[in-house]
Design a protein around this motif. Structure first.
Motif, PDB file in Angstrom:
ATOM      1  N   CYS A  91       0.761  -1.148  -0.158  1.00  0.00           N
ATOM      2  CA  CYS A  91      -0.088  -0.255  -0.131  1.00  0.00           C
ATOM      3  C   CYS A  91       0.709   1.202  -0.024  1.00  0.00           C
ATOM      4  O   CYS A  91       2.110   1.085   0.344  1.00  0.00           O
ATOM      5  CB  CYS A  91      -0.926  -0.082   1.225  1.00  0.00           C
ATOM      6  SG  CYS A  91       0.200   0.043   2.606  1.00  0.00           S
ATOM      7  N   TRP A  92       0.254   2.442  -0.230  1.00  0.00           N
ATOM      8  CA  TRP A  92       0.789   3.693  -0.327  1.00  0.00           C
ATOM      9  C   TRP A  92       1.732   3.784   1.155  1.00  0.00           C
ATOM     10  O   TRP A  92       2.939   4.400   1.132  1.00  0.00           O
ATOM     11  CB  TRP A  92       0.039   4.742  -0.381  1.00  0.00           C
ATOM     12  CG  TRP A  92      -0.728   4.943  -1.803  1.00  0.00           C
ATOM     13  CD1 TRP A  92      -1.747   4.506  -2.438  1.00  0.00           C
ATOM     14  CD2 TRP A  92       0.253   5.678  -2.942  1.00  0.00           C
ATOM     15  NE1 TRP A  92      -1.915   5.111  -3.934  1.00  0.00           N
ATOM     16  CE2 TRP A  92      -0.645   5.259  -4.100  1.00  0.00           C
ATOM     17  CE3 TRP A  92       1.474   5.949  -3.128  1.00  0.00           C
ATOM     18  CZ2 TRP A  92      -0.337   5.749  -5.262  1.00  0.00           C
ATOM     19  CZ3 TRP A  92       1.766   6.455  -4.488  1.00  0.00           C
ATOM     20  CH2 TRP A  92       1.047   6.254  -5.509  1.00  0.00           C
ATOM     21  N   SER A  96       5.618   4.515   1.119  1.00  0.00           N
ATOM     22  CA  SER A  96       6.519   5.773   1.485  1.00  0.00           C
ATOM     23  C   SER A  96       7.255   5.610   2.587  1.00  0.00           C
ATOM     24  O   SER A  96       8.630   6.206   2.579  1.00  0.00           O
ATOM     25  CB  SER A  96       5.288   6.704   1.639  1.00  0.00           C
ATOM     26  OG  SER A  96       4.568   6.556   2.667  1.00  0.00           O
ATOM     27  N   SER A 161      -3.861  -0.492  -5.279  1.00  0.00           N
ATOM     28  CA  SER A 161      -4.820   0.635  -5.050  1.00  0.00           C
ATOM     29  C   SER A 161      -5.945  -0.008  -4.120  1.00  0.00           C
ATOM     30  O   SER A 161      -6.569  -1.183  -4.624  1.00  0.00           O
ATOM     31  CB  SER A 161      -5.322   1.109  -6.240  1.00  0.00           C
ATOM     32  OG  SER A 161      -6.541   1.921  -6.026  1.00  0.00           O
ATOM     33  N   ILE A 169      -0.458  -0.033  -9.476  1.00  0.00           N
ATOM     34  CA  ILE A 169       0.573   1.022  -9.249  1.00  0.00           C
ATOM     35  C   ILE A 169       1.934   0.411  -9.153  1.00  0.00           C
ATOM     36  O   ILE A 169       2.234  -0.446  -8.573  1.00  0.00           O
ATOM     37  CB  ILE A 169       0.290   1.856  -7.944  1.00  0.00           C
ATOM     38  CG1 ILE A 169      -1.082   2.388  -7.925  1.00  0.00           C
ATOM     39  CG2 ILE A 169       1.141   3.025  -7.850  1.00  0.00           C
ATOM     40  CD1 ILE A 169      -1.812   2.634  -6.502  1.00  0.00           C
TER      41      ILE A 169
ATOM     42  N   TRP B  92       3.916  12.989  -1.312  1.00  0.00           N
ATOM     43  CA  TRP B  92       3.623  11.795  -1.484  1.00  0.00           C
ATOM     44  C   TRP B  92       1.893  11.622  -1.411  1.00  0.00           C
ATOM     45  O   TRP B  92       1.320  10.958  -2.113  1.00  0.00           O
ATOM     46  CB  TRP B  92       3.828  10.690  -0.104  1.00  0.00           C
ATOM     47  CG  TRP B  92       5.348  10.101  -0.115  1.00  0.00           C
ATOM     48  CD1 TRP B  92       6.295  10.761   0.565  1.00  0.00           C
ATOM     49  CD2 TRP B  92       5.729   8.993  -0.916  1.00  0.00           C
ATOM     50  NE1 TRP B  92       7.271   9.689   0.332  1.00  0.00           N
ATOM     51  CE2 TRP B  92       7.053   8.670  -0.442  1.00  0.00           C
ATOM     52  CE3 TRP B  92       5.205   8.175  -1.819  1.00  0.00           C
ATOM     53  CZ2 TRP B  92       7.775   7.705  -1.118  1.00  0.00           C
ATOM     54  CZ3 TRP B  92       5.829   7.058  -2.466  1.00  0.00           C
ATOM     55  CH2 TRP B  92       7.016   6.732  -2.129  1.00  0.00           C
ATOM     56  N   SER B  96      -0.159  10.128  -4.406  1.00  0.00           N
ATOM     57  CA  SER B  96      -1.442   9.200  -4.090  1.00  0.00           C
ATOM     58  C   SER B  96      -2.597   9.766  -4.704  1.00  0.00           C
ATOM     59  O   SER B  96      -3.360   8.702  -5.274  1.00  0.00           O
ATOM     60  CB  SER B  96      -1.245   8.502  -2.959  1.00  0.00           C
ATOM     61  OG  SER B  96      -1.438   9.408  -1.698  1.00  0.00           O
ATOM     62  N   GLU B 100      -4.525   7.918  -7.517  1.00  0.00           N
ATOM     63  CA  GLU B 100      -6.040   6.976  -7.338  1.00  0.00           C
ATOM     64  C   GLU B 100      -7.080   7.825  -8.102  1.00  0.00           C
ATOM     65  O   GLU B 100      -7.882   7.196  -8.569  1.00  0.00           O
ATOM     66  CB  GLU B 100      -6.366   7.133  -5.846  1.00  0.00           C
ATOM     67  CG  GLU B 100      -5.222   6.327  -4.914  1.00  0.00           C
ATOM     68  CD  GLU B 100      -5.561   4.897  -5.130  1.00  0.00           C
ATOM     69  OE1 GLU B 100      -6.478   4.481  -5.716  1.00  0.00           O
ATOM     70  OE2 GLU B 100      -4.345   4.022  -4.561  1.00  0.00           O
TER      71      GLU B 100
END
Lengths: 386, 386
Positions: A91-92, A96, A161, A169, B92, B96, B100
């Protein structure tokens, strides 16, 4: 593409070379590669004898001490970031966190990032390496069978996503080296190992009848733990994936063959919430059986092919049919709708990998929705009957 | 590499072709390209006559209606995401959000993302396009001079790390087309336009004495708004950037020449907090003056070169010296320490682009720290004396 090596400090291993020009790399397959990781990785390093390792809690608990010792034996230090286990790590937030951690370790363009784990870690760490300073090198050390035969080779990296779906992504970023340690597979649960077998049997079915026949004979032995059989199965799978990736690195054409079974699989995974009700490789095996069933009904392959495919899957102890999935499933209509949300869909057209025979597959968008619905409905009816 | 085109619906424009094999693209430079965006972009689209536009509030206020009309004239619809303005957007959270949003618009691999704004939007939207489904095509429509001559060409995309610095997270992703509308430059503030000139003068200084001489003659005219002069300056800058990028797409060597003035600039930007105390192009111009001063003191170029460089910068009305930066600056020692944190640093070695003469630069790591300190200290002393 294959050779057997026995060099000082490196131990015995087999190599599959992936000839992608200036992005070429070796996949090394053998026992004890984690214990000898330092000797394998040292030639990639500059003056700084240090690597940054991305892993997850379960792999760290079982194998991180071995990796640390294996690197130290060649004078290599490691920094380590331990992420949560499971698909939700892609996941994001974890991406990060990983990238910022690598920056805090002052990773520069000549340094090496090591992805030590299954497909989740390989995909996430590979993607982090791809976008860190617009690309630093990384080494894949896949610890699951699924990752060894599939995700660690070919350079697909990425995250999910939450809203739109899996692997939407990411980047194409080839590793500099892949170390597939066969010994480590012994620590997998039988279910995790068999899930990986879903991707292994796929290779024979999609492009190599001789490998399919080898698996008819040796699959059960491999499933039970035979190291020589496992080494051969991983090597042949990686060879086939490498050949296809070399023909089509960025998935404009042939690479789609690797998705045999995956259109069905993605719908089933979505329907079961990407939970442990259905592991990815389990979905692939079931999807391959459905793809051959569909091919036979469309008159593309013989009527015998689907049963031979299902026999192989069952002989290895794998899930094979919709009825092997526990809990509720949505209707056939709903499952076909889920297929249309796959990221490989172009202009809304459903694409399938179908087969002319075992070992001879092709990509097509020319599949009547009605035929797909019927194959799924029959599978759902068989569930209801049990 | 250059030709002049006048095709139906496309208007008059000049083209710089960037020949990067299967990633080749055109940069089109001329008046009214926003008004004719649809005619330029239509040939890139498939059946779906729609683009997704990423922009920021200020550009949207001034120019979004023109773009919508320009696209509609060719039957193209647009969806638009309007981000906050400013460097802090390259983070970030906005990345994102952008990715998205593109997924929610169901952007597929054959679709086109349009980056409509300055360098911040180009870098962020280009990076979003790079990682969306592992790469979708995008069109750069740079609305600042800085973006037209620098960031929109060459494929560098990315965001900033809050802790570790600027542009440390990103990808090389070449656009499919760049539309540099000269008319739109008239809407820039004089300070923003002159900041862009910092990157323009850099090209003459680093590699083209004839262009440097052209700017000695025409620079002031260009700064005052002459469209023909602006078109030529953008075209020549893009040509030079394209030539260097083609020699070194992923910055292994020659591309570093584009960083003339940037080692100083990055330290000054860090020291001023990347605020509007110092715009990027202003820092580049001051950095170029310092790089020539350093080159002369090291006996690499003539004593006259630095004053000629400073004359050109001043004649255009640009900031030229450390004393042109308002507010406090840290010590020379602290500024040199900031240089060492640049992402191009390899194994801790400071790298500079220095010059043998105007139009003849080279990259070197062989610069005594003491000499760098003295050049900066003299600049700081001149500040103190005013």
């Amino acid at each position: 593409m294959t050779r057997t090596d026995l060099q000082s400090g490196l131990g015995a291993f087999q190599t599959v070379h992936v000839p992608l020009g200036d992005r070429a790399y070796d996949v090394r397959i053998g026992e004890g590669l984690v214990d000898r990781a330092g000797a394998h990785i040292a030639p990639l390093l500059g003056k700084k004898k240090r690597v940054c390792v991305i892993t997850e809690v379960n792999v760290a608990d079982q194998h991180l001490d071995s990796l640390r010792a294996g690197l130290a034996a060649a004078g290599i230090e490691m920094e380590v970031l331990i992420l949560p286990a499971g698909e939700s790590t892609k996941c994001w937030a974890e991406l990060s966190k990983t990238v910022e951690w690598l920056l805090a370790q002052k990773v520069e363009r000549n340094d090496i990032v090591v992805a030590f784990g299954g497909g989740v870690i390989g995909d996430l760490a590979g993607f982090a390496a791809a976008i860190l300073r617009r690309g630093v090198r990384f080494v894949q050390m896949p610890t699951s069978l699924l990752a060894q035969v599939d995700s660690s080779v070919g350079g697909k990296t990425g995250i999910n996503s939450r809203e739109a779906g899996k692997n939407l992504i990411g980047a194409f970023h080839q590793p500099s080296l892949v170390l597939a340690d066969i010994s480590i597979l012994a620590s997998l649960t039988p279910r995790d190992f068999l899930s990986g077998c879903g991707e292994v049997v796929k290779y024979g079915m999609l492009g190599d009848e001789a490998f399919f026949e080898w698996l008819e004979e040796n699959g059960p032995l491999m499933a039970q733990g035979d190291v020589a059989a496992r080494t051969y199965a991983v090597k042949r799978s990686v060879e086939m994936k490498a050949e296809i990736v070399v023909r089509d690195e960025t998935e404009q054409g042939d690479r789609a063959l690797l998705n045999l079974g995956h259109t069905f699989c993605h719908a089933l995974e979505a329907a079961t919430g990407y939970s442990d009700r259905l592991l990815h490789g389990e979905g692939v095996a079931i999807g391959c059986a459905l793809a051959f069933e569909l091919s036979a009904r469309l008159g593309l392959c013989s009527q015998e092919a689907p049963s031979r495919v299902r026999s192989q899957i069952k002989a290895m102890g794998m899930k094979c049919d919709l009825k092997d999935i526990a809990g509720d499933l949505p209707s056939a209509e709903a499952l076909v709708d889920l297929m249309a949300q796959d990221k490989k869909v172009l202009d809304g057209q459903l694409r399938f990998v179908l087969a002319r025979s075992i070992g001879d597959s092709f990509v097509t968008s020319d599949v009547p929705r009605e035929a797909v619905l019927r194959v799924i409905q029959d599978g759902l009816d068989a569930r209801a009957a049990t």
